[in-house]
Write a protein that holds these residues in place. Structure first.
Motif, short mmCIF file in Angstrom:
data_model
loop_
_atom_site.label_atom_id
_atom_site.label_comp_id
_atom_site.label_asym_id
_atom_site.label_seq_id
_atom_site.Cartn_x
_atom_site.Cartn_y
_atom_site.Cartn_z
N THR A 72 4.16 3.57 10.23
CA THR A 72 3.36 4.08 9.12
C THR A 72 2.70 2.95 8.35
OG1 THR A 72 5.19 3.97 7.55
CG2 THR A 72 5.00 5.99 8.86
N GLY A 73 1.81 3.31 7.47
CA GLY A 73 1.19 2.34 6.58
C GLY A 73 2.22 1.66 5.69
N ASP A 74 3.22 2.42 5.25
CA ASP A 74 4.30 1.84 4.44
C ASP A 74 5.10 0.83 5.26
OD1 ASP A 74 3.56 3.33 2.24
OD2 ASP A 74 5.09 4.88 2.56
N ASP A 75 5.37 1.16 6.53
CA ASP A 75 6.06 0.22 7.42
C ASP A 75 5.25 -1.06 7.57
OD1 ASP A 75 8.12 2.02 7.91
OD2 ASP A 75 7.23 2.75 9.78
N ARG A 76 3.96 -0.88 7.76
CA ARG A 76 3.06 -2.03 7.92
C ARG A 76 3.14 -2.95 6.71
NH1 ARG A 76 -1.97 -3.99 7.05
NH2 ARG A 76 -3.22 -4.62 8.83
N GLU A 77 3.04 -2.37 5.52
CA GLU A 77 3.10 -3.15 4.29
C GLU A 77 4.45 -3.83 4.12
OE1 GLU A 77 0.52 -3.98 2.36
OE2 GLU A 77 -0.62 -2.86 3.86
N GLU A 78 5.52 -3.12 4.47
CA GLU A 78 6.87 -3.69 4.35
C GLU A 78 7.03 -4.89 5.28
OE1 GLU A 78 11.38 -2.25 5.33
OE2 GLU A 78 9.99 -0.74 4.53
N GLN A 81 5.02 -7.78 3.99
CA GLN A 81 5.70 -8.38 2.84
C GLN A 81 6.89 -9.23 3.30
OE1 GLN A 81 7.37 -5.56 0.00
NE2 GLN A 81 6.90 -6.97 -1.67
N LYS A 113 8.26 0.35 13.90
CA LYS A 113 8.59 -0.79 13.05
C LYS A 113 9.49 -1.78 13.79
CE LYS A 113 10.72 -1.78 8.59
NZ LYS A 113 11.39 -1.18 7.45
#
Length: 187
Positions: A72-78, A81, A113
């Motif tokens: 997901t986009g959240d996984d990508r950002e995590e 980071q 992920k």
């Protein structure tokens, strides 16, 4: 086909061409995108886009659809980071690609992920569908891969997969030694 996937807008002396690259399966085919950009006549000849040259991207798309795809986009950002927005192998602030550590071409892994790392686009292009560990042995010095960062990145991925570094290394070698070529073909 052309009207659904291509849009031509003329205004104020400019012509704007909009491609739906996703529908045309062009997202992974940079060379074709450049050809299309430079070739004016393809708008009137959509058959140009459906040639045998693109069988490779069809296989890739088949594998994308057949393998797990839950990144997901959240996984990508995590993940970005976690590696401070830098290449996971070099620590450099360079253009990044998300690499499938176990490539789609071997039919294992998927876009998850636990299989994706942000790496320098030059490294990703060089690695292609190779075994990560073999690529590292052959090319690590050339791309200034820092051993401690490489090990940290692999330990991170191994941990996400519930494995130790050594178990994950063995798993990667096993995936490459036993490719899954029985994935459903998309027509």
């Amino acid at each position: 086909m052309a009207k659904r996937y291509l849009e031509k807008t003329v205004g104020m002396g400019n012509t704007i061409l909009t491609l739906n690259a996703n529908k045309l399966c062009l997202l992974d085919n940079y060379e074709l995108l450049i050809k299309l950009y430079h070739q004016q006549s393809f708008i009137n000849n959509p058959d140009y886009l459906v040639r045998k040259d693109y069988e490779c991207s069809r296989r890739r798309r088949s594998r994308l659809l057949a393998l797990v795809n839950d990144f997901t986009g959240d996984d990508r950002e995590e993940v970005l980071q976690k590696f401070e927005g830098k290449c996971a192998f070099t620590g450099k602030d360079v253009p990044l690609h998300f690499d499938h550590i176990i490539p789609l071409a071997v039919g294992h892994g998927g876009t998850t992920k636990a299989n994706m790392l942000p790496i320098w686009q030059r490294i990703n292009s060089s690695k292609n569908a190779r075994n990560l560990f073999e690529w590292y042995e052959d090319n690590g010095d050339r791309f200034e891969v820092k051993p401690e960062l490489f090990n940290k990145a692999v330990e991170y991925i191994a941990g996400l997969n519930g494995m130790t570094f050594a178990e994950y290394r063995e798993y990667v070698y096993d995936c490459h030694a036993n490719p899954n070529d029985n994935l459903t073909e998309v027509r």
